[in-house]
Design a protein around this motif. Structure first.
Motif, PDB file in Angstrom:
ATOM      1  N   PRO A  21       0.804  -1.229   0.000  1.00 37.27           N
ATOM      2  CA  PRO A  21       0.000   0.000   0.000  1.00 37.27           C
ATOM      3  C   PRO A  21       0.831   1.270   0.000  1.00 37.27           C
ATOM      4  O   PRO A  21       0.314   2.357  -0.231  1.00 37.27           O
ATOM      5  N   HIS A  22       2.137   1.144   0.291  1.00 36.24           N
ATOM      6  CA  HIS A  22       2.991   2.322   0.347  1.00 36.24           C
ATOM      7  C   HIS A  22       3.580   2.677  -1.013  1.00 36.24           C
ATOM      8  O   HIS A  22       4.230   3.703  -1.152  1.00 36.24           O
ATOM      9  N   VAL A  23       3.397   1.798  -1.996  1.00 42.08           N
ATOM     10  CA  VAL A  23       3.990   2.007  -3.309  1.00 42.08           C
ATOM     11  C   VAL A  23       2.897   2.331  -4.310  1.00 42.08           C
ATOM     12  O   VAL A  23       1.872   1.653  -4.373  1.00 42.08           O
ATOM     13  N   ARG A  24       3.110   3.361  -5.076  1.00 44.52           N
ATOM     14  CA  ARG A  24       2.157   3.709  -6.140  1.00 44.52           C
ATOM     15  C   ARG A  24       2.919   4.351  -7.285  1.00 44.52           C
ATOM     16  O   ARG A  24       3.690   5.279  -7.090  1.00 44.52           O
ATOM     17  N   ARG A  25       2.699   3.826  -8.479  1.00 50.23           N
ATOM     18  CA  ARG A  25       3.327   4.404  -9.667  1.00 50.23           C
ATOM     19  C   ARG A  25       2.696   5.755  -9.954  1.00 50.23           C
ATOM     20  O   ARG A  25       1.515   5.980  -9.731  1.00 50.23           O
ATOM     21  N   ARG A  82      12.460   5.991 -25.834  1.00 49.24           N
ATOM     22  CA  ARG A  82      13.338   4.871 -26.172  1.00 49.24           C
ATOM     23  C   ARG A  82      14.017   4.267 -24.949  1.00 49.24           C
ATOM     24  O   ARG A  82      14.445   3.115 -24.982  1.00 49.24           O
ATOM     25  N   HIS A  83      14.139   5.054 -23.879  1.00 50.84           N
ATOM     26  CA  HIS A  83      14.828   4.593 -22.665  1.00 50.84           C
ATOM     27  C   HIS A  83      13.982   4.942 -21.445  1.00 50.84           C
ATOM     28  O   HIS A  83      14.310   5.862 -20.705  1.00 50.84           O
ATOM     29  N   PRO A  84      12.887   4.217 -21.210  1.00 50.05           N
ATOM     30  CA  PRO A  84      11.986   4.566 -20.105  1.00 50.05           C
ATOM     31  C   PRO A  84      12.436   4.006 -18.759  1.00 50.05           C
ATOM     32  O   PRO A  84      11.631   3.464 -18.001  1.00 50.05           O
ATOM     33  N   ALA A 226      10.925  14.232 -14.457  1.00 50.87           N
ATOM     34  CA  ALA A 226      10.136  13.041 -14.777  1.00 50.87           C
ATOM     35  C   ALA A 226      10.999  11.946 -15.385  1.00 50.87           C
ATOM     36  O   ALA A 226      10.769  10.754 -15.150  1.00 50.87           O
ATOM     37  N   THR A 227      12.029  12.319 -16.150  1.00 51.83           N
ATOM     38  CA  THR A 227      12.887  11.301 -16.773  1.00 51.83           C
ATOM     39  C   THR A 227      13.725  10.584 -15.731  1.00 51.83           C
ATOM     40  O   THR A 227      13.984   9.387 -15.843  1.00 51.83           O
ATOM     41  N   VAL A 228      14.161  11.310 -14.686  1.00 46.96           N
ATOM     42  CA  VAL A 228      14.976  10.684 -13.645  1.00 46.96           C
ATOM     43  C   VAL A 228      14.172   9.647 -12.879  1.00 46.96           C
ATOM     44  O   VAL A 228      14.698   8.618 -12.455  1.00 46.96           O
ATOM     45  N   GLU A 232       9.308   4.979 -11.962  1.00 47.52           N
ATOM     46  CA  GLU A 232       8.171   5.059 -11.043  1.00 47.52           C
ATOM     47  C   GLU A 232       6.924   5.610 -11.721  1.00 47.52           C
ATOM     48  O   GLU A 232       5.914   5.824 -11.064  1.00 47.52           O
ATOM     49  N   VAL A 233       7.003   5.866 -13.033  1.00 45.49           N
ATOM     50  CA  VAL A 233       5.885   6.449 -13.777  1.00 45.49           C
ATOM     51  C   VAL A 233       5.157   5.368 -14.565  1.00 45.49           C
ATOM     52  O   VAL A 233       5.784   4.505 -15.181  1.00 45.49           O
ATOM     53  N   ARG A 234       3.845   5.401 -14.535  1.00 41.29           N
ATOM     54  CA  ARG A 234       3.071   4.459 -15.338  1.00 41.29           C
ATOM     55  C   ARG A 234       3.276   4.749 -16.825  1.00 41.29           C
ATOM     56  O   ARG A 234       3.238   5.908 -17.236  1.00 41.29           O
ATOM     57  N   ASP A 235       3.461   3.704 -17.600  1.00 38.26           N
ATOM     58  CA  ASP A 235       3.655   3.840 -19.042  1.00 38.26           C
ATOM     59  C   ASP A 235       4.657   4.956 -19.347  1.00 38.26           C
ATOM     60  O   ASP A 235       4.324   5.952 -19.999  1.00 38.26           O
TER      61      ASP A 235
END
Length: 461
Positions: A21-25, A82-84, A226-228, A232-235
């Motif tokens: 529950p502590h983790v969310r993308r 290209r490098h997510p 956001a790139t760093v 942790e980002v969805r899609d």
């Protein structure tokens, strides 16, 4: 021939982390808030007064810088497709130029993060003294306040990415409320007579733009946020680029509208010497003298939000480098979606620098370190934009969209030029000392590379 490092295969976003529950993308809104919150720290509350001596020609510099920042954001968006992976500029530099370039990007970014965090905390104390005068009565109370300002966002990070995202959204909304009040509401009280001369100095137009740009240059640091944190980002292949551009455009809009509004609300002669331009603007709009309290609250919230985001970023780049054996393994430890060792080490270093600042009375040394970060922050930008140019010119079809080749080439060239302008704006002393900081990292890279080589050569490890 330039060696190209092998990156982990993460073409798609990593799966959700079970049921923790502590983790969310992060979705697109949170990722956008991360970018906007990190770009806009506390500097915006002084920017109008800082550029007012040059006249309204400084708005031209704002426009030029905004175009450069958006070009940089678009390049980061292309690279993220290209490098997510987590790591941002580190990942791109390593993919193009190998481990050493990747390490330099990670090392310089890490230095920037923890020194800047200390600077933000010290600046926040200045606004806290407006709300709580007792804080400013002794250097130890100020030191403790600065440490609290650093550790509260760190605790938010250690609680998990779910809470990092929540804090970032709330702080972004709260900090923008008073800024938008001035930026939008101020238009109804706008008086063109307050603008003053277009060019208020004896400099030529080009010199005035360059001089005011040197002050504004670093207002856009953070476009890479956001790139760093792409892991942790969805899609991420889709959302990182969008969040980077939206966050940069949003921050630029607030900067520009806020500055124009203050220019039209506060008389030029008064604005030049103002120490709290947004306070003066609110006083003109609403009357009374309570504007200082409103602006101080907004500034503290703004800096806490920036520290919340920068604390996460300060741990993400060493995490990505540690995963590849370029930083100590401990930095690759994750709990609740957060690189806990990176967070703790970063905030400890920032805290040590803060204590040193208050106890040793080393104001000049501290300010010099902060200036150095304006150079170290741009090293990853240069390497990342150079990586994009390398991908475009080397014909790597898996990393280049043929239909966008010309457009991407122009954007990459503009972004590289913008990054070079950032370096030039740092000043000779900052570049000289910043290079020494980079060279100190070469010894760390030598030790880590040797350890990695021994591990690969030994069949028992």
């Amino acid at each position: 021939m330039t060696s190209t490092a092998t990156l982990p295969a993460e073409a798609a976003a990593p799966p959700e982390r079970g049921r923790d529950p502590h983790v969310r993308r992060f979705g697109l809104p949170v990722a956008t808030c991360l970018v906007m919150g990190n770009i806009i720290g506390g500097g915006i509350f002084l920017l109008p007064a800082s550029v007012a001596p040059f006249g309204t020609i400084s708005l031209v510099a704002f426009g030029v810088l905004t175009a450069g920042a958006i070009a940089l954001a678009l390049v980061f968006g292309r690279l993220a497709e290209r490098h997510p992976q987590t790591g941002g500029p580190y990942v791109y530099a390593r993919a193009a130029f190998g481990d050493f370039a990747g390490f330099l990007a990670a090392w310089s970014y890490w230095i920037t993060a923890w020194v800047s965090n200390a600077a933000l905390a010290v600046a926040a104390v200045g606004y806290l003294t407006v709300l709580f005068p007792a804080v400013g009565e002794h250097k130890w109370s100020m030191c403790l306040a600065a440490l609290a300002v650093q550790w509260l966002p760190a605790l938010s990070n250690l609680a998990g990415t779910r809470y990092v995202g929540a804090v970032q959204v709330v702080s972004t909304v709260l900090k923008f409320a008073p800024l938008l009040l001035v930026a939008v509401g101020g238009l109804f009280f706008f008086d063109p007579a307050n603008l003053g001369p277009f060019r208020a100095t004896d400099q030529s137009a080009a010199s005035a733009v360059s001089a005011s740009a040197a002050i504004l240059l670093f207002s856009y640091l953070g476009v890479e946020s956001a790139t760093v944190s792409a892991g942790e980002v969805r899609d991420p292949a889709r959302n990182v680029g969008r969040a980077t551009v939206l966050g940069t455009v949003g921050a630029a809009t607030v900067y520009l509208l806020g500055t124009v509004a203050v220019f039209g609300l506060v008389a030029h002669d008064r604005l030049v010497s103002s120490t709290a331009p947004f306070t003066d603007a609110v006083d003109v709009m609403i009357g009374g003298t309570w504007g200082g309290t409103v602006v101080a609250c907004a500034a503290v919230i703004s800096m806490l939000g920036a520290l919340n985001g920068w604390t996460l970023l300060s741990a993400q780049t060493p995490y990505a480098a540690a995963e590849d054996g370029l930083f100590p393994k401990a930095f690759a430890t994750k709990k609740r979606g957060v690189p806990v060792v990176g967070v703790i080490v970063t905030v400890a270093l920032a805290s040590a620098l803060t204590v040193y600042n208050y106890t040793a009375g080393s104001q000049g040394v501290f300010e010099s370190l902060v200036l150095i970060t304006t150079f170290t922050a741009t090293v990853p930008y240069l390497l990342a934009t150079a990586a994009q140019i390398y991908f475009l010119l080397s014909g790597q079809r898996e990393r280049v969209h043929p239909g966008r080749l010309a457009r991407d080439g122009v954007l990459a060239a503009l972004a590289f030029g913008f990054s070079m302008w950032l370096v030039a704006g740092s000043g000779y002393a900052a570049v000289y000392q910043g290079v020494l900081f980079l060279f100190a990292g070469v010894l760390v890279h030598a030790a880590m590379s040797a350890r990695k080589h021994r591990a690969a050569a030994s069949p028992t490890e």
